[in-house]
Design an enzyme around this catalytic site. Structure first.
Site, PDB file in Angstrom:
ATOM      1  N   LYS A 132       0.859  -1.184   0.000  1.00  0.00           N
ATOM      2  CA  LYS A 132       0.000   0.000   0.000  1.00  0.00           C
ATOM      3  C   LYS A 132       0.892   1.231   0.000  1.00  0.00           C
ATOM      4  CE  LYS A 132      -4.460   1.112   0.526  1.00  0.00           C
ATOM      5  NZ  LYS A 132      -5.674   0.410   0.130  1.00  0.00           N
ATOM      6  N   GLY A 176     -24.855   3.643   3.917  1.00  0.00           N
ATOM      7  CA  GLY A 176     -23.846   4.167   2.981  1.00  0.00           C
ATOM      8  C   GLY A 176     -24.257   3.823   1.564  1.00  0.00           C
ATOM      9  N   GLY A 196     -22.928   4.994  -1.485  1.00  0.00           N
ATOM     10  CA  GLY A 196     -21.958   5.506  -2.441  1.00  0.00           C
ATOM     11  C   GLY A 196     -21.851   4.586  -3.644  1.00  0.00           C
ATOM     12  N   VAL A 199     -20.476   1.727  -4.106  1.00  0.00           N
ATOM     13  CA  VAL A 199     -20.752   0.311  -3.856  1.00  0.00           C
ATOM     14  C   VAL A 199     -22.149   0.127  -3.249  1.00  0.00           C
ATOM     15  CG1 VAL A 199     -19.970  -1.778  -2.693  1.00  0.00           C
ATOM     16  CG2 VAL A 199     -18.289  -0.118  -3.506  1.00  0.00           C
TER      17      VAL A 199
HETATM   18  P1  NAD Z   1     -18.111   6.117  -1.529  1.00  0.00           P
HETATM   19  O1  NAD Z   1     -17.269   7.228  -0.992  1.00  0.00           O
HETATM   20  O2  NAD Z   1     -18.559   6.145  -2.949  1.00  0.00           O
HETATM   21  O3  NAD Z   1     -19.426   5.960  -0.623  1.00  0.00           O
HETATM   22  C1  NAD Z   1     -19.456   6.033   0.746  1.00  0.00           C
HETATM   23  C2  NAD Z   1     -20.828   6.574   1.130  1.00  0.00           C
HETATM   24  O4  NAD Z   1     -20.954   6.484   2.551  1.00  0.00           O
HETATM   25  C3  NAD Z   1     -21.036   8.031   0.750  1.00  0.00           C
HETATM   26  O5  NAD Z   1     -22.258   8.173   0.074  1.00  0.00           O
HETATM   27  C4  NAD Z   1     -21.035   8.757   2.100  1.00  0.00           C
HETATM   28  O6  NAD Z   1     -21.854   9.915   2.112  1.00  0.00           O
HETATM   29  C5  NAD Z   1     -21.566   7.685   3.017  1.00  0.00           C
HETATM   30  N1  NAD Z   1     -21.240   7.849   4.426  1.00  0.00           N
HETATM   31  C6  NAD Z   1     -20.116   8.313   4.999  1.00  0.00           C
HETATM   32  N2  NAD Z   1     -20.207   8.278   6.334  1.00  0.00           N
HETATM   33  C7  NAD Z   1     -21.424   7.775   6.627  1.00  0.00           C
HETATM   34  C8  NAD Z   1     -22.106   7.481   7.826  1.00  0.00           C
HETATM   35  N3  NAD Z   1     -21.564   7.713   9.016  1.00  0.00           N
HETATM   36  N4  NAD Z   1     -23.331   6.933   7.732  1.00  0.00           N
HETATM   37  C9  NAD Z   1     -23.905   6.690   6.538  1.00  0.00           C
HETATM   38  N5  NAD Z   1     -23.308   6.951   5.369  1.00  0.00           N
HETATM   39  C10 NAD Z   1     -22.083   7.480   5.405  1.00  0.00           C
HETATM   40  O7  NAD Z   1     -17.294   4.789  -1.205  1.00  0.00           O
HETATM   41  P2  NAD Z   1     -17.490   3.348  -1.857  1.00  0.00           P
HETATM   42  O8  NAD Z   1     -16.507   3.191  -2.957  1.00  0.00           O
HETATM   43  O9  NAD Z   1     -18.925   3.083  -2.123  1.00  0.00           O
HETATM   44  O10 NAD Z   1     -16.989   2.415  -0.658  1.00  0.00           O
HETATM   45  C11 NAD Z   1     -17.805   2.141   0.464  1.00  0.00           C
HETATM   46  C12 NAD Z   1     -17.036   1.286   1.458  1.00  0.00           C
HETATM   47  O11 NAD Z   1     -16.634   0.084   0.835  1.00  0.00           O
HETATM   48  C13 NAD Z   1     -15.751   1.927   1.997  1.00  0.00           C
HETATM   49  O12 NAD Z   1     -15.556   1.506   3.328  1.00  0.00           O
HETATM   50  C14 NAD Z   1     -14.674   1.331   1.118  1.00  0.00           C
HETATM   51  O13 NAD Z   1     -13.418   1.315   1.770  1.00  0.00           O
HETATM   52  C15 NAD Z   1     -15.209  -0.064   0.923  1.00  0.00           C
HETATM   53  N6  NAD Z   1     -14.720  -0.729  -0.289  1.00  0.00           N
HETATM   54  C16 NAD Z   1     -14.942  -0.179  -1.508  1.00  0.00           C
HETATM   55  C17 NAD Z   1     -14.477  -0.823  -2.652  1.00  0.00           C
HETATM   56  C18 NAD Z   1     -14.731  -0.260  -4.030  1.00  0.00           C
HETATM   57  O14 NAD Z   1     -14.561  -0.999  -5.012  1.00  0.00           O
HETATM   58  N7  NAD Z   1     -15.149   0.975  -4.167  1.00  0.00           N
HETATM   59  C19 NAD Z   1     -13.763  -2.045  -2.538  1.00  0.00           C
HETATM   60  C20 NAD Z   1     -13.573  -2.596  -1.269  1.00  0.00           C
HETATM   61  C21 NAD Z   1     -14.049  -1.930  -0.149  1.00  0.00           C
END
Ligand code: NAD
Length: 357
Positions: A90, A188, A190, A192
């Site tokens: 990382k 959440g 976002g 995913v």
């Molecule tokens: P993202 O930033 O697109 O979405 C995160 C969402 O969570 C946002 O809409 C944000 O407003 C919301 N959020 C933040 N704090 C919050 C809270 N306290 N309560 C409710 N909602 C809240 O991120 P993502 O890419 O969708 O990833 C989501 C999670 O999955 C993260 O923990 C990330 O590390 C993990 N993850 C993502 C991937 C990927 O491919 N994107 C892969 C593995 C793990």
């Protein structure tokens, strides 16, 4: 003198509590572009170390080191359990992604990745955009997850893998994976979380959704007829399955006793604040799908996609996340331990075999 030199002196690195088995840690500073970065290669037994690059305004260089060491070790376990021939690494760049980050800085980072001759392969993480990765890729070929190297955004594959993991969890707890009529709380929405909600909706689940970003909630209400709750209450609602897709450490001493769902299976990284929280879930009879096992679809897509190729292999390996989780759940039940301990053991077994081979 640069802050990195004053704060992270020699003994602070080798005595660091997260130092573990790390093979190689590179401290980078480029006065011209303002780049201050740490690249941590944890383990290359199974192959080159693949792990994203995070840009974050760490208050102290020691915090950046802790993050790099923890996250790189996590990638070794994630890549091993996902069956990838890749080690774990990382990179962290100490900068505010909104204020300090520049294309020159990212290009400089690319030159330093290149110097590691492919022992470390970088990708996007928090604070890094596709454009940033294009800048990095100008100076090194050791980059994955860009449009040029494969399938681009990994989120849809992460969502696909989590959905398979939810079904595997349902088979274990409810004896079947028909989600029609099941109530699921998705925290959440976002990249995913929204896509998982879509899949759940198409499978006939009733959705309870939450996000601190109001437009994301409205979008889910609109698209899926979901019911909204306050994000702080997402874990407490009457639901069959709780799907955390926001940030980490959501499962802790305060929240675990309040969970009413029978299953916790979501995409967020580092969901358990401490190992004791995993034990507390087991004691309450709640099945927890270990985060790095269920959310590996993204890294699988980054690792296995080829330029111009189709996504058949990526889909096959991502769909297999459900089978891996079923094995984990059965073994945890047999050994009377937690699923996350079994996941760690399975990742370590593959590494041990790799070291012998
Ligand atoms: P993202 O930033 O697109 O979405 C995160 C969402 O969570 C946002 O809409 C944000 O407003 C919301 N959020 C933040 N704090 C919050 C809270 N306290 N309560 C409710 N909602 C809240 O991120 P993502 O890419 O969708 O990833 C989501 C999670 O999955 C993260 O923990 C990330 O590390 C993990 N993850 C993502 C991937 C990927 O491919 N994107 C892969 C593995 C793990």
């Amino acid at each position: 003198m640069n802050a990195l030199h004053t704060t992270v002196h020699h003994s602070a690195v080798f005595d660091h509590p997260e130092m573990g088995e790390h093979e190689n840690i590179v401290f980078v500073q480029d006065r011209e572009t303002g780049l201050n970065a740490i690249i941590a290669v944890h383990d290359t037994t199974l192959g080159p170390a693949l792990g994203g690059c995070r840009v974050w305004p760490y208050k102290k260089p020691s915090e950046a080191l802790t993050d790099a060491l923890r996250l790189s070790r996590g990638m070794t376990y994630k890549n091993s359990l996902a069956g990838l021939d890749l080690g774990g690494g990382k990179a962290v760049i100490i900068a505010d992604p909104r204020k300090d980050k520049t294309a020159d800085m990212m290009q400089s980072f690319g030159r330093h990745v290149e110097r590691l001759s492919g022992t470390y392969i970088t990708a996007e993480d928090v604070g890094v955009s596709p454009e940033d990765m294009e800048a990095v890729a100008r100076h090194t070929g050791h980059v994955r997850g860009t449009k040029a190297t494969g399938l681009g955004d990994p989120s849809p594959y992460t969502a696909l893998g989590v959905f398979e993991g939810i079904k595997a969890s349902a088979r274990h707890v409810f004896g079947g994976d028909d989600l029609e009529g099941r109530t699921v709380s998705v925290q959440g929405l976002g990249h995913v979380g929204h896509d998982i909600a879509r899949r759940l909706h198409e499978a006939g689940a009733k959705l309870i959704v939450s996000d601190i970003h109001a437009p994301a909630v409205l979008r889910a209400i609109d698209a899926f007829g979901a019911t909204a709750v306050d994000p702080a209450e997402a874990h407490m609602v009457e639901a069959d399955i709780f799907v955390p897709c926001a940030l980490g450490a959501g499962l802790n001493a305060r929240t675990v006793p309040q969970i009413r769902a029978k299953i916790v299976a979501g995409a967020a990284n580092n969901q358990l604040q401490t190992p004791a929280d995993g034990i507390a879930l087991k004691k309450r009879g709640i099945l927890y799908a270990p985060d790095y096992a269920i959310n590996a679809g993204g890294v699988i897509s980054i690792a296995l996609a080829t330029p111009g190729g189709n996504d058949a292999l990526v889909r096959e390996k991502t769909l297999a996340i459900g089978d891996t989780l079923s094995v984990i759940f059965e073994r945890a039940a047999k050994e009377e331990t937690t699923p996350e301990r079994v996941a760690d053991a399975m990742a370590e077994e593959r590494l041990a075999n790799g070291r012998q081979g």
